[in-house]
Each structure stands twice: as C-alpha cells, then as structure tokens.
Design an enzyme around this catalytic site. Structure first.
Site, PDB file in Angstrom:
ATOM      1  N   CYS A  43       0.819  -1.211   0.000  1.00 44.88           N
ATOM      2  CA  CYS A  43       0.000   0.000   0.000  1.00 44.88           C
ATOM      3  C   CYS A  43       0.853   1.263   0.000  1.00 44.88           C
ATOM      4  O   CYS A  43       0.678   2.145  -0.832  1.00 44.88           O
ATOM      5  CB  CYS A  43      -0.935  -0.017   1.202  1.00 44.88           C
ATOM      6  SG  CYS A  43      -1.860   1.510   1.376  1.00 44.88           S
ATOM      7  N   CYS A  48      -1.242   1.648  -3.290  1.00 48.09           N
ATOM      8  CA  CYS A  48      -2.277   2.682  -3.134  1.00 48.09           C
ATOM      9  C   CYS A  48      -1.736   4.105  -3.049  1.00 48.09           C
ATOM     10  O   CYS A  48      -2.230   5.005  -3.734  1.00 48.09           O
ATOM     11  CB  CYS A  48      -3.087   2.424  -1.860  1.00 48.09           C
ATOM     12  SG  CYS A  48      -3.401   0.703  -1.502  1.00 48.09           S
ATOM     13  N   LYS A  51       0.317   5.371  -6.112  1.00 42.60           N
ATOM     14  CA  LYS A  51      -0.670   5.383  -7.218  1.00 42.60           C
ATOM     15  C   LYS A  51      -1.549   6.621  -7.146  1.00 42.60           C
ATOM     16  O   LYS A  51      -1.749   7.325  -8.124  1.00 42.60           O
ATOM     17  CB  LYS A  51      -1.497   4.100  -7.136  1.00 42.60           C
ATOM     18  CG  LYS A  51      -2.584   3.899  -8.162  1.00 42.60           C
ATOM     19  CD  LYS A  51      -3.906   4.530  -7.871  1.00 42.60           C
ATOM     20  CE  LYS A  51      -4.525   4.203  -6.542  1.00 42.60           C
ATOM     21  NZ  LYS A  51      -5.024   2.864  -6.391  1.00 42.60           N
ATOM     22  N   TYR A 180      -8.586  -3.426 -11.417  1.00 44.92           N
ATOM     23  CA  TYR A 180      -8.260  -2.155 -10.767  1.00 44.92           C
ATOM     24  C   TYR A 180      -6.954  -1.547 -11.314  1.00 44.92           C
ATOM     25  O   TYR A 180      -6.915  -0.388 -11.694  1.00 44.92           O
ATOM     26  CB  TYR A 180      -8.004  -2.381  -9.276  1.00 44.92           C
ATOM     27  CG  TYR A 180      -9.169  -2.592  -8.373  1.00 44.92           C
ATOM     28  CD1 TYR A 180      -9.691  -1.543  -7.637  1.00 44.92           C
ATOM     29  CD2 TYR A 180      -9.719  -3.857  -8.189  1.00 44.92           C
ATOM     30  CE1 TYR A 180     -10.729  -1.735  -6.749  1.00 44.92           C
ATOM     31  CE2 TYR A 180     -10.756  -4.066  -7.295  1.00 44.92           C
ATOM     32  CZ  TYR A 180     -11.260  -3.001  -6.581  1.00 44.92           C
ATOM     33  OH  TYR A 180     -12.280  -3.191  -5.703  1.00 44.92           O
ATOM     34  N   GLU A 184      -6.647   1.807 -13.579  1.00 50.32           N
ATOM     35  CA  GLU A 184      -6.092   3.008 -12.935  1.00 50.32           C
ATOM     36  C   GLU A 184      -4.832   3.487 -13.653  1.00 50.32           C
ATOM     37  O   GLU A 184      -4.676   4.685 -13.931  1.00 50.32           O
ATOM     38  CB  GLU A 184      -5.788   2.714 -11.462  1.00 50.32           C
ATOM     39  CG  GLU A 184      -7.062   2.505 -10.647  1.00 50.32           C
ATOM     40  CD  GLU A 184      -6.825   2.248  -9.161  1.00 50.32           C
ATOM     41  OE1 GLU A 184      -7.764   2.397  -8.389  1.00 50.32           O
ATOM     42  OE2 GLU A 184      -5.693   1.877  -8.775  1.00 50.32           O
ATOM     43  N   HIS A 439     -27.056  21.453  -1.072  1.00 49.33           N
ATOM     44  CA  HIS A 439     -27.160  22.072  -2.377  1.00 49.33           C
ATOM     45  C   HIS A 439     -26.184  23.229  -2.522  1.00 49.33           C
ATOM     46  O   HIS A 439     -25.998  23.974  -1.569  1.00 49.33           O
ATOM     47  CB  HIS A 439     -28.602  22.586  -2.559  1.00 49.33           C
ATOM     48  CG  HIS A 439     -28.860  23.153  -3.910  1.00 49.33           C
ATOM     49  ND1 HIS A 439     -28.974  22.362  -5.024  1.00 49.33           N
ATOM     50  CD2 HIS A 439     -29.004  24.438  -4.328  1.00 49.33           C
ATOM     51  CE1 HIS A 439     -29.190  23.139  -6.071  1.00 49.33           C
ATOM     52  NE2 HIS A 439     -29.210  24.399  -5.689  1.00 49.33           N
ATOM     53  N   GLU A 444     -26.318  15.450  -3.998  1.00 48.66           N
ATOM     54  CA  GLU A 444     -27.716  15.640  -3.574  1.00 48.66           C
ATOM     55  C   GLU A 444     -28.654  14.736  -4.376  1.00 48.66           C
ATOM     56  O   GLU A 444     -29.745  14.400  -3.937  1.00 48.66           O
ATOM     57  CB  GLU A 444     -28.143  17.106  -3.670  1.00 48.66           C
ATOM     58  CG  GLU A 444     -28.202  17.681  -5.063  1.00 48.66           C
ATOM     59  CD  GLU A 444     -28.502  19.185  -5.038  1.00 48.66           C
ATOM     60  OE1 GLU A 444     -29.575  19.559  -4.576  1.00 48.66           O
ATOM     61  OE2 GLU A 444     -27.637  19.969  -5.481  1.00 48.66           O
TER      62      GLU A 444
HETATM   63  P1  NDP Z   1      -7.675  -7.755 -10.590  1.00 47.17           P
HETATM   64  O1  NDP Z   1      -8.002  -9.087 -10.061  1.00 47.17           O
HETATM   65  O2  NDP Z   1      -8.475  -6.569 -10.220  1.00 47.17           O
HETATM   66  O3  NDP Z   1      -7.682  -7.816 -12.179  1.00 47.17           O
HETATM   67  C1  NDP Z   1      -6.902  -8.729 -12.886  1.00 47.17           C
HETATM   68  C2  NDP Z   1      -7.238  -8.544 -14.345  1.00 47.17           C
HETATM   69  O4  NDP Z   1      -6.328  -9.307 -15.140  1.00 47.17           O
HETATM   70  C3  NDP Z   1      -8.631  -9.013 -14.683  1.00 47.17           C
HETATM   71  O5  NDP Z   1      -9.169  -8.117 -15.629  1.00 47.17           O
HETATM   72  C4  NDP Z   1      -8.393 -10.396 -15.288  1.00 47.17           C
HETATM   73  O6  NDP Z   1      -9.348 -10.750 -16.238  1.00 47.17           O
HETATM   74  C5  NDP Z   1      -7.067 -10.172 -15.994  1.00 47.17           C
HETATM   75  N1  NDP Z   1      -6.288 -11.394 -16.137  1.00 47.17           N
HETATM   76  C6  NDP Z   1      -6.032 -12.318 -15.195  1.00 47.17           C
HETATM   77  N2  NDP Z   1      -5.232 -13.288 -15.690  1.00 47.17           N
HETATM   78  C7  NDP Z   1      -4.975 -12.956 -16.973  1.00 47.17           C
HETATM   79  C8  NDP Z   1      -4.226 -13.546 -18.009  1.00 47.17           C
HETATM   80  N3  NDP Z   1      -3.552 -14.683 -17.820  1.00 47.17           N
HETATM   81  N4  NDP Z   1      -4.187 -12.938 -19.203  1.00 47.17           N
HETATM   82  C9  NDP Z   1      -4.851 -11.777 -19.410  1.00 47.17           C
HETATM   83  N5  NDP Z   1      -5.584 -11.159 -18.457  1.00 47.17           N
HETATM   84  C10 NDP Z   1      -5.643 -11.744 -17.270  1.00 47.17           C
HETATM   85  O7  NDP Z   1      -6.129  -7.565 -10.270  1.00 47.17           O
HETATM   86  P2  NDP Z   1      -5.174  -6.313 -10.306  1.00 47.17           P
HETATM   87  O8  NDP Z   1      -3.849  -6.867 -10.650  1.00 47.17           O
HETATM   88  O9  NDP Z   1      -5.737  -5.219 -11.128  1.00 47.17           O
HETATM   89  O10 NDP Z   1      -5.205  -5.845  -8.792  1.00 47.17           O
HETATM   90  C11 NDP Z   1      -4.945  -6.766  -7.736  1.00 47.17           C
HETATM   91  C12 NDP Z   1      -5.777  -6.456  -6.531  1.00 47.17           C
HETATM   92  O11 NDP Z   1      -5.287  -5.303  -5.897  1.00 47.17           O
HETATM   93  C13 NDP Z   1      -7.226  -6.148  -6.851  1.00 47.17           C
HETATM   94  O12 NDP Z   1      -8.020  -7.306  -6.853  1.00 47.17           O
HETATM   95  C14 NDP Z   1      -7.636  -5.208  -5.760  1.00 47.17           C
HETATM   96  O13 NDP Z   1      -8.222  -5.949  -4.723  1.00 47.17           O
HETATM   97  C15 NDP Z   1      -6.338  -4.576  -5.318  1.00 47.17           C
HETATM   98  N6  NDP Z   1      -6.288  -3.175  -5.770  1.00 47.17           N
HETATM   99  C16 NDP Z   1      -7.194  -2.289  -5.288  1.00 47.17           C
HETATM  100  C17 NDP Z   1      -7.169  -0.976  -5.693  1.00 47.17           C
HETATM  101  C18 NDP Z   1      -8.169  -0.023  -5.156  1.00 47.17           C
HETATM  102  O14 NDP Z   1      -8.789  -0.322  -4.139  1.00 47.17           O
HETATM  103  N7  NDP Z   1      -8.402   1.123  -5.791  1.00 47.17           N
HETATM  104  C19 NDP Z   1      -6.186  -0.488  -6.646  1.00 47.17           C
HETATM  105  C20 NDP Z   1      -5.297  -1.502  -7.120  1.00 47.17           C
HETATM  106  C21 NDP Z   1      -5.359  -2.786  -6.681  1.00 47.17           C
HETATM  107  P3  NDP Z   1     -10.798 -11.334 -15.843  1.00 47.17           P
HETATM  108  O15 NDP Z   1     -11.595 -10.176 -15.361  1.00 47.17           O
HETATM  109  O16 NDP Z   1     -11.297 -11.888 -17.139  1.00 47.17           O
HETATM  110  O17 NDP Z   1     -10.550 -12.382 -14.812  1.00 47.17           O
END
Ligand code: NDP
Length: 462
Positions: A43, A48, A51, A180, A184, A439, A444
């Site tokens: 984080c 976080c 970022k 995510y 982002e 307002h 709102e």
């Molecule tokens: P996520 O699980 O959010 O997303 C992973 C993405 O990668 C999905 O779109 C998934 O597709 C895709 N994917 C997975 N495997 C493959 C592959 N082999 N080839 C191509 N695409 C693939 O993970 P992130 O890495 O984005 O983030 C990790 C975690 O960190 C998040 O789950 C979240 O909990 C946390 N996080 C939170 C944030 C916040 O609160 N603002 C910010 C950043 C991270 P599909 O959808 O089809 O499975």
C-alpha cells in the site's frame, strides 16, 4: 509462554502486519516484526499511496484545459516525470519512516531482515543468521504482481512495481488486464500524455462492478482517446531492433509501444517462506489457507492480508489484524466481516461503489427498484467538458432496503465511503428520501431520486 523468545512474531511490515504488531505490543506482549524490504508494504511503498499521487499528477492536464472556461489563461505547461518520481519518493520515504517508528514506539522489536519459518515456533532471520522462537506467529507477507511467465517475452514487460520507478515516461504503452490496476494505470498514463491502449480479454473492463458504470467508464475512456481493446489478449511481446516492443495480440493485431505493463492479478508471497516446515498449508494458487479466524493449518500460526487471497484491500488487511488480536489476545473469537465492503477505482472518471450491483441484486431478490441518474456535473458546464456523472441506487422492493450504491464521476471514492455507512447500516430508501439535500452538490441526487427509473422482477426489467 516464557519458554519462547517472543509471544508474537510478525513476518511482514505492511498494513496488516504493522497493525497487528502495534496492537499486540500495546497489550504488553513481547512482539517482534521482521520486514525484508521497506516498512509500509504494498500500500505505502508500491501501491495505493504512490498510485494516488500519480492520479493527482495525471489530472492536471484536464484541469489546465478546464480553467479557460472559468476565465483563466493558463500559460505554457510542461510535465517533468523525474520531478514527479522524486517528489513521490520523498513522500513515500516520509511515510515509511512513520510506519517503522510507530511500530517501534509501540514496543515491538524490529528486524530489517527476511524471516523464514523453520518449524511451528521457530523463525530464522536470514541476514542475521539467527534463530528465534515465538509462541504465536503471524504471516503477513502480502503479494506481488503476476509476471505472466507463460507468455513469450514477459521479461520485456513491466508491472505496477516498475511503473513507479521508470527512468523515462514512455511515449506509448500497452496495459494488459481489465481490473483495478490496469484501469487506474491506463488512466494515469493517458493523463500524463502517453498514447495508451488497454487490452482486456473479457467483454467489458472491471468485472464485478455494476455493468452501467463499466460501460460508461469504457465510453468515457474511449472518448478522451484512451483506446480500450476488449475480447483480446497478448500472445507474445518481442523486443525490436530500436528498443521498442511489438506486443502481438491473439487477434493478430500488433501494438508497437515503448512499454508493456502487465496488470493481471497478484500472487501471494509464500515462496521459500518455510510454510511446509511449519505445517502451514497453501492453496492451489500458493496462498496461505486460513479458517474464519485467520488461523492456518498450524495451530499457533495465523495469516492475514493479501497472502491469504481473501479480499486484497488495505482496509481489509487492517480489519483482519484487529479481529485477530481480539481472537488470540483478548479471548474474544472475532471473524472478519466481509459484508458490504466499499471500494473505489481511481480511474478518470472515478468509480465508487458499495453493496450489491444491479445484476447480483436481481438474482438474489424477487423484485428490485433501480434509481438511476446520469447528468453533466456543474463543474463541467463552464469548462465545456462533456463527461457525465452516473449514480445508481439498487433497492429491495419488498423491504425498501438500499442494497447497493454505485457512482461514476468526481470524488466517487469519497462519496462511496460515506454511502458505505448508510448501506452497511441497512438504511431504507425512505430514510435516504427523508434526508435533506446539500445544495448545490452532485451528491444531492442521492437523496432526490424519488421515483424508480425501472424495476427488475424475477430477473426481468419491467
Ligand atoms: P484484478 O483481479 O483486479 O484484475 C486482474 C485482471 O487481469 C482481470 O481483468 C483479469 O481478467 C485479468 N487477467 C487475469 N489473468 C490474466 C491472463 N492470464 N491474461 C490476461 N488477463 C488476465 O487484479 P489487479 O492486478 O488489477 O489488482 C490486484 C488487486 O489489488 C485487486 O483485486 C484489488 O483488490 C487490489 N487493488 C485495489 C485498488 C483499489 O482499491 N483502488 C487499486 C489496485 C489494486 P478477468 O476479469 O477476465 O478475470
């Protein structure tokens, strides 16, 4: 208990580990915490916090443009990537210092060292070459990006970890993933002037979020020139003679870019941690298996945070730490509560959400009401920017309880935090309606949508 060097040994100085160590030390327990890299964990050091600083940096280009509509003349602007990196690094260093000093002040002993398990009560400090023992042990080692080793050319790609330290801002980037981090970072790079393509294997980005918001964000990204390429994925990445990369998609399309960033999920940090020696079982993906109280298969060893692959969010890791301390040191068994976790995606526009999406609510409830509004926020009137704000409340038609709230637009993350209190408390739509509006605000709308936009009964929109 006196037979051990410590009452409680924490492996990992991230959000969860530090909170647990501080709370245990404050109770007078003999606590030690080991961190092999930098205190603060994902984080603070490479997630976080940096970022969000990047998100702020990337928003200025639009703000400079918008300023004209409000009478300002903005002179020539220029963005300097190394200055941003240096400022961000200084801030992270400051926060890291606070993290480490807080844990020390609480009375925990700090080891800036890698710790590995050698048995159910034995820990080896690798650099120091020292063995210590503890009555209870907490694994809070977090996770790291999946580097997609199966893809040819994965070694040419970066992940979010390197994105925070790039020497040069790329001119063109392809980001793989639709979650995510991918969304982002694609928005951050686009905002900083990088030609950005997001490549996602599914039909629509941000699986799990409300469909309306997913489509609206996708359209907003497209409109501003950030290409969102769905239903495709990368097959290989090749380094070209001039140092640029050719990223070849399954569809055959080739993206010539300066960087390819992988954001395809994260892997638990359990390698060479000695889990086997300590009797700590892992799941098929290498995450530590835990019960409802964060206890591993070893009776005195616990695990919290991303290393357990439950919900990968900082506040969740901290909550798990608090529950664990209640359970093991106050003798009040406390399960972490994962119900109604609010979340934000710091895309541009931002998403804030809490509770059930329309789709999930429609499956679980016989009839739901959906209150939906999409409008141009006041800030976008004089600036001429055409971005819309979208707000949705999902309500159980029978009990009138608000099941979910979903927002796309300015400060959606901040709004989600406040809405989370109402949704978690189980407030009804009538209680929302009885609340006086503030307002003029965009929020709102949340208390002035008196008639449902539509209902969904038995899964059918009526
Ligand atoms: P996520 O699980 O959010 O997303 C992973 C993405 O990668 C999905 O779109 C998934 O597709 C895709 N994917 C997975 N495997 C493959 C592959 N082999 N080839 C191509 N695409 C693939 O993970 P992130 O890495 O984005 O983030 C990790 C975690 O960190 C998040 O789950 C979240 O909990 C946390 N996080 C939170 C944030 C916040 O609160 N603002 C910010 C950043 C991270 P599909 O959808 O089809 O499975």
């Amino acid at each position: 208990m006196g037979a051990f060097d410590y009452d409680f040994f924490v492996i990992g100085g991230g959000s969860g580990g530090v909170r647990a160590a501080r709370r245990a030390a404050a109770l007078g327990k003999r606590v030690a915490i080991a961190e092999e890299y930098r205190f603060g964990g994902t984080c603070v050091i490479r997630g976080c916090v940096p970022k969000k600083l990047f998100v702020y940096a990337s928003q200025f280009a639009e703000s400079f443009e918008d300023a004209r509509g409000f009478g300002w003349s903005v002179g020539e602007t220029r963005f300097d990537w190394p200055s941003l990196i240096a400022a961000k690094d200084a801030e992270i260093e400051r926060l890291e210092g606070i993290y480490q000093s807080n844990v020390g002040k609480a009375g925990a002993e700090i080891f800036n060292d890698r710790a590995v398990l050698e048995g159910p009560h034995e820990i080896r400090l690798v650099e120091a070459g020292r063995r210590v023992t503890a009555d209870k042990i907490l694994i809070a080692t977090g996770g790291r990006p999946n580097r997609h080793p199966a893809m040819p050319g994965a070694e040419h790609c970066i992940t979010s970890e390197e994105a925070f330290h790039l020497k040069k801002l790329p001119k063109r980037i392809a980001v793989l993933g639709g979650g995510y981090i991918a969304v982002e970072f694609a928005n951050i790079f686009h905002g900083l002037g990088v030609e950005t393509t997001l490549i996602y294997r599914g039909k629509e980005i941000l699986q799990g979020f409300d469909d309306d918001l997913r489509h609206e964000l996708h359209q907003a990204m497209d409109k501003k020139g950030l290409r969102v390429h769905c239903c495709d994925t990368l097959e290989r990445v090749d380094m070209r003679g001039d140092g640029t990369l050719a990223a070849t998609a399954m569809s055959g399309e080739v993206f010539v870019v300066d960087e390819v960033m992988l954001a395809i999920g994260r892997t638990a940090n359990t390698e060479n941690l000695g889990c086997e020696a300590a009797g700590v079982a892992l799941d098929a993906r290498g995450a530590v298996k835990v019960d409802d109280y964060s206890r591993t298969s070893a009776e005195n060893i616990y695990a919290i945070g991303d290393v357990t692959h439950r919900v990968q969010l900082t506040p969740v890791a901290i909550h798990e730490a608090m529950c664990l301390i209640e359970t093991i040191f106050h003798d009040r068994p406390t399960k972490p509560d994962y119900d109604t976790i609010a979340t934000a995606v710091f895309s541009q526009p931002e998403i804030g959400a809490v509770g059930l999406t329309e789709c999930v609510a429609a499956e679980r409830f016989a009839e739901i009401e959906v209150y939906r509004t999409a409008f141009r926020p006041m800030k976008n009137t004089l600036s001429g920017r055409d971005g819309r704000m979208l707000m949705k409340l999902v309500v159980d038609a029978t009990s009138r309880r608000v099941l979910g709230a979903h927002i796309l637009g300015h400060d959606a993350g901040e709004l989600a935090q406040l809405l989370a209190i109402a949704v978690k408390a189980g407030l009804s739509k009538d209680q929302f309606d009885a609340t006086m509006a503030v307002h003029p605000t965009a929020a709102e709308e949340l208390v002035t949508m008196y008639e449902p936009s539509y209902r969904v009964r038995g899964g059918e929109r009526i």
